[in-house]
Design an enzyme around this catalytic site. Structure first.
Site, mmCIF file in Angstrom:
data_model
loop_
_atom_site.group_PDB
_atom_site.id
_atom_site.type_symbol
_atom_site.label_atom_id
_atom_site.label_comp_id
_atom_site.label_asym_id
_atom_site.label_seq_id
_atom_site.Cartn_x
_atom_site.Cartn_y
_atom_site.Cartn_z
ATOM 1 N N THR A 35 0.810 -1.086 0.119
ATOM 2 C CA THR A 35 -0.022 0.009 0.019
ATOM 3 C C THR A 35 0.898 1.258 -0.121
ATOM 4 O O THR A 35 0.251 2.355 -0.412
ATOM 5 C CB THR A 35 -0.817 0.070 1.136
ATOM 6 O OG1 THR A 35 -0.166 -0.283 2.423
ATOM 7 C CG2 THR A 35 -2.123 -0.954 1.122
ATOM 8 N N ASP A 36 2.157 1.218 0.495
ATOM 9 C CA ASP A 36 3.115 2.552 0.388
ATOM 10 C C ASP A 36 3.045 3.255 -0.637
ATOM 11 O O ASP A 36 2.974 4.543 -1.144
ATOM 12 C CB ASP A 36 4.354 2.090 1.506
ATOM 13 C CG ASP A 36 5.255 1.231 0.867
ATOM 14 O OD1 ASP A 36 5.122 0.459 -0.174
ATOM 15 O OD2 ASP A 36 6.408 1.272 1.192
ATOM 16 N N GLY A 121 18.007 -10.200 3.159
ATOM 17 C CA GLY A 121 17.561 -10.941 2.159
ATOM 18 C C GLY A 121 16.165 -11.579 2.811
ATOM 19 O O GLY A 121 15.485 -12.463 2.178
ATOM 20 N N ALA A 122 15.797 -11.154 3.930
ATOM 21 C CA ALA A 122 14.804 -11.976 4.798
ATOM 22 C C ALA A 122 13.386 -10.946 4.463
ATOM 23 O O ALA A 122 12.406 -11.515 5.344
ATOM 24 C CB ALA A 122 15.070 -12.450 6.214
ATOM 25 N N LEU A 124 13.274 -8.086 6.114
ATOM 26 C CA LEU A 124 13.061 -7.140 7.305
ATOM 27 C C LEU A 124 13.638 -5.884 7.228
ATOM 28 O O LEU A 124 14.232 -5.286 8.219
ATOM 29 C CB LEU A 124 13.583 -7.923 8.407
ATOM 30 C CG LEU A 124 12.971 -9.472 8.867
ATOM 31 C CD1 LEU A 124 13.714 -10.261 9.814
ATOM 32 C CD2 LEU A 124 11.588 -9.383 9.078
ATOM 33 N N SER A 125 14.055 -5.475 5.989
ATOM 34 C CA SER A 125 14.545 -4.516 5.514
ATOM 35 C C SER A 125 16.112 -4.150 5.867
ATOM 36 O O SER A 125 16.411 -2.935 6.801
ATOM 37 C CB SER A 125 13.816 -3.065 5.976
ATOM 38 O OG SER A 125 12.375 -3.232 5.707
ATOM 39 N N GLU A 159 17.543 4.846 -2.730
ATOM 40 C CA GLU A 159 17.215 3.429 -3.016
ATOM 41 C C GLU A 159 16.446 3.315 -4.442
ATOM 42 O O GLU A 159 17.019 2.488 -5.320
ATOM 43 C CB GLU A 159 16.291 2.707 -1.873
ATOM 44 C CG GLU A 159 16.007 1.233 -2.225
ATOM 45 C CD GLU A 159 15.973 0.278 -1.263
ATOM 46 O OE1 GLU A 159 16.094 0.605 -0.051
ATOM 47 O OE2 GLU A 159 15.455 -0.841 -1.225
ATOM 48 N N ASP A 171 9.784 1.609 4.984
ATOM 49 C CA ASP A 171 10.754 0.889 5.663
ATOM 50 C C ASP A 171 11.861 2.046 6.330
ATOM 51 O O ASP A 171 12.347 1.976 7.338
ATOM 52 C CB ASP A 171 11.715 -0.019 4.776
ATOM 53 C CG ASP A 171 10.847 -0.911 4.079
ATOM 54 O OD1 ASP A 171 9.537 -1.151 4.536
ATOM 55 O OD2 ASP A 171 11.370 -1.741 2.951
ATOM 56 N N TYR A 220 7.614 -7.534 -7.971
ATOM 57 C CA TYR A 220 7.342 -6.324 -7.374
ATOM 58 C C TYR A 220 6.951 -4.980 -8.124
ATOM 59 O O TYR A 220 6.242 -4.279 -8.100
ATOM 60 C CB TYR A 220 8.519 -5.650 -6.316
ATOM 61 C CG TYR A 220 8.258 -4.727 -5.533
ATOM 62 C CD1 TYR A 220 7.713 -4.784 -4.035
ATOM 63 C CD2 TYR A 220 8.724 -3.610 -5.623
ATOM 64 C CE1 TYR A 220 7.451 -3.877 -3.319
ATOM 65 C CE2 TYR A 220 8.487 -2.355 -4.812
ATOM 66 C CZ TYR A 220 7.851 -2.514 -3.705
ATOM 67 O OH TYR A 220 7.672 -1.474 -2.910
HETATM 68 C C1 GLA Z 1 8.930 -3.768 0.330
HETATM 69 C C2 GLA Z 1 9.241 -2.506 0.255
HETATM 70 C C3 GLA Z 1 8.250 -1.735 0.733
HETATM 71 C C4 GLA Z 1 6.921 -2.006 0.526
HETATM 72 C C5 GLA Z 1 6.682 -3.602 0.816
HETATM 73 C C6 GLA Z 1 5.377 -4.248 0.484
HETATM 74 O O1 GLA Z 1 9.273 -4.313 1.587
HETATM 75 O O2 GLA Z 1 10.552 -2.087 0.364
HETATM 76 O O3 GLA Z 1 8.256 -0.383 0.738
HETATM 77 O O4 GLA Z 1 6.164 -1.748 -0.656
HETATM 78 O O5 GLA Z 1 7.868 -4.396 0.045
HETATM 79 O O6 GLA Z 1 4.314 -3.565 1.478
#
Ligand code: GLA
Length: 393
Positions: A35-36, A121-122, A124-125, A159, A171, A220
């Site tokens: 949704t972001d 790569g999991a 979790l940002s 990014e 994130d 994505y």
């Molecule tokens: C990844 C992106 C986020 C977001 C999510 C899906 O984590 O980095 O900005 O779009 O996917 O909600």
């Protein structure tokens, strides 16, 4: 036996100077997925896995970055106007430096030693954590004041444009604005947010499927393009819409004929997920975890069946979690196609939950999952001397 060197000692060995320390957390998203980038709502929390950066000022105008995770050093001249990407880990810190300078910040030469503890790569940002910790360190070493909203936007810009990943702002934003014991409901259009307290008796259990499917980033980008196409087609009938955020479920249903089936499904997920996220926030405000958990389950179903970004491993992990004692809700978290699920679990049942889900997942897939029992953490900052001992060893 010799004790291992602390981050500060390792910095001294490498750069011959004392450092200051900064940290930025990874995140988990409780609800509000995909949704972001549609200018909608998300409800993430920062987690107690961090990227730590040790930094000091250099006498010249160079940026020297060493990554302990990749065992590599990268060096650039900050005043050069031809800094190009290398398609390696160093694009994250270098991209941040480039975009901070482009925004008008005068950066000083800096040495950085990066130590990431967010699993890479999991989902979790770990990348947002590196970006934010780097930005924080560079601005602080250069004596610039830190506007957290601006830093979030500049890290996202780095990014998107330097690294070349078209992520939204969630994130980076939560890595800067998270608060211990809280999740955060964020309006990704206005960047208004509210911290919502997570009741003490529950923890965030993150189950890593240990798979990351190849198509994650291409799919994505495809989803983003499909959402943009939905907006383009609908704007003929709904004047003034800028993003899927501007549609409610009734409007979408009324104009269904304007959209091809797949595009309609994508829009359907986003519009319903925005509504669910606001409902979940209301439930959390009211302390109603049962209701919150129901929204998590609905979110997972929509991501699996309508937005089509889940995978069999994520679905199995969610299914295994859903029957456990003390579990309020489970869903995939992040971009999808592998990575982690997020589970809201009663603290007193968390250990049993961890053992049982791990065993059943391994039986079902032959893969040993990693399961992290976390709590919501504070956003990025300077590591104070009291925290230093804990964080820099
Ligand atoms: C990844 C992106 C986020 C977001 C999510 C899906 O984590 O980095 O900005 O779009 O996917 O909600």
């Amino acid at each position: 036996m010799d004790r291992p060197l602390s981050l500060g000692e390792r910095f001294r060995v490498r750069f011959g100077a004392d450092a200051r320390f900064y940290r930025a957390p990874g995140r988990v998203n409780l609800i509000g997925e995909h949704t972001d980038y549609n200018e909608g709502f998300v409800l993430p929390a920062a987690i107690d896995f961090h990227c730590l950066v040790a930094a000091n000022r250099r006498p010249d105008h160079r940026l020297v970055v060493h990554s302990e995770d990749f065992h590599e050093t990268c060096e650039i001249e900050l005043s050069s106007d031809s800094i190009s990407r290398s398609q390696t880990w160093s694009d994250y810190p270098v991209g941040v430096a480039v975009h901070l300078q482009r925004a008008g910040f005068h950066l000083q030469g800096t040495n950085l030693l990066i130590h990431g503890e967010v699993p890479i790569g999991a989902g979790l940002s770990s990348s947002a954590a590196i970006e934010v910790a780097t930005a924080y360190a560079l601005l602080s070493v250069s004596g610039c004041s830190i506007d957290r909203v601006q830093v979030a936007r500049l890290c996202q810009e780095a990014e998107n444009e330097f690294v070349g990943a078209r992520c939204g702002v969630m994130d980076q934003f939560v890595s800067l604005h998270g608060r211990a014991g809280h999740a955060l409901i964020l309006d990704c259009r206005s960047l208004d947010y509210e911290l919502l307290s997570i009741p003490d008796f529950v923890c965030l259990v993150i189950c890593n499927t240990m798979v990351k499917h190849e198509l994650a980033s291409s799919e994505y980008n495809r989803r983003r393009a499909e959402c943009e196409e939905a907006v383009r087609r609908l704007s003929e009938a709904v004047p003034g819409i800028r993003a899927l955020r501007d549609l409610n479920p009734e409007q979408l249903e009324r104009h269904r004929a304007l959209l091809p089936e797949t595009i309609w499904r994508r829009a359907q997920h986003v519009v319903s997920e925005n509504a669910r996220t606001l409902e979940a926030a209301a439930a959390l405000r009211a302390g109603d975890l049962e209701e919150f958990g129901k929204r998590m389950a609905q979110s997972h179903h929509s991501l699996r069946d309508v937005y089509e970004v889940s995978c069999p491993e994520l679905d199995l992990m969610v299914q295994l979690a859903s029957g456990q004692r003390g579990a309020y809700g489970a869903r995939m978290t992040g971009g999808g196609f592998g990575g982690c699920t997020i589970n809201l679990v009663d603290k007193q049942h968390a250990e049993k939950f961890r053992r049982q889900v791990a065993k059943a997942y391994e039986n079902g897939t032959g893969l040993k999952p990693q399961i992290y029992v976390c709590s919501a953490a504070d956003g990025a900052g300077l590591v104070t001397p009291e925290m230093e001992f804990k964080e820099t060893t």
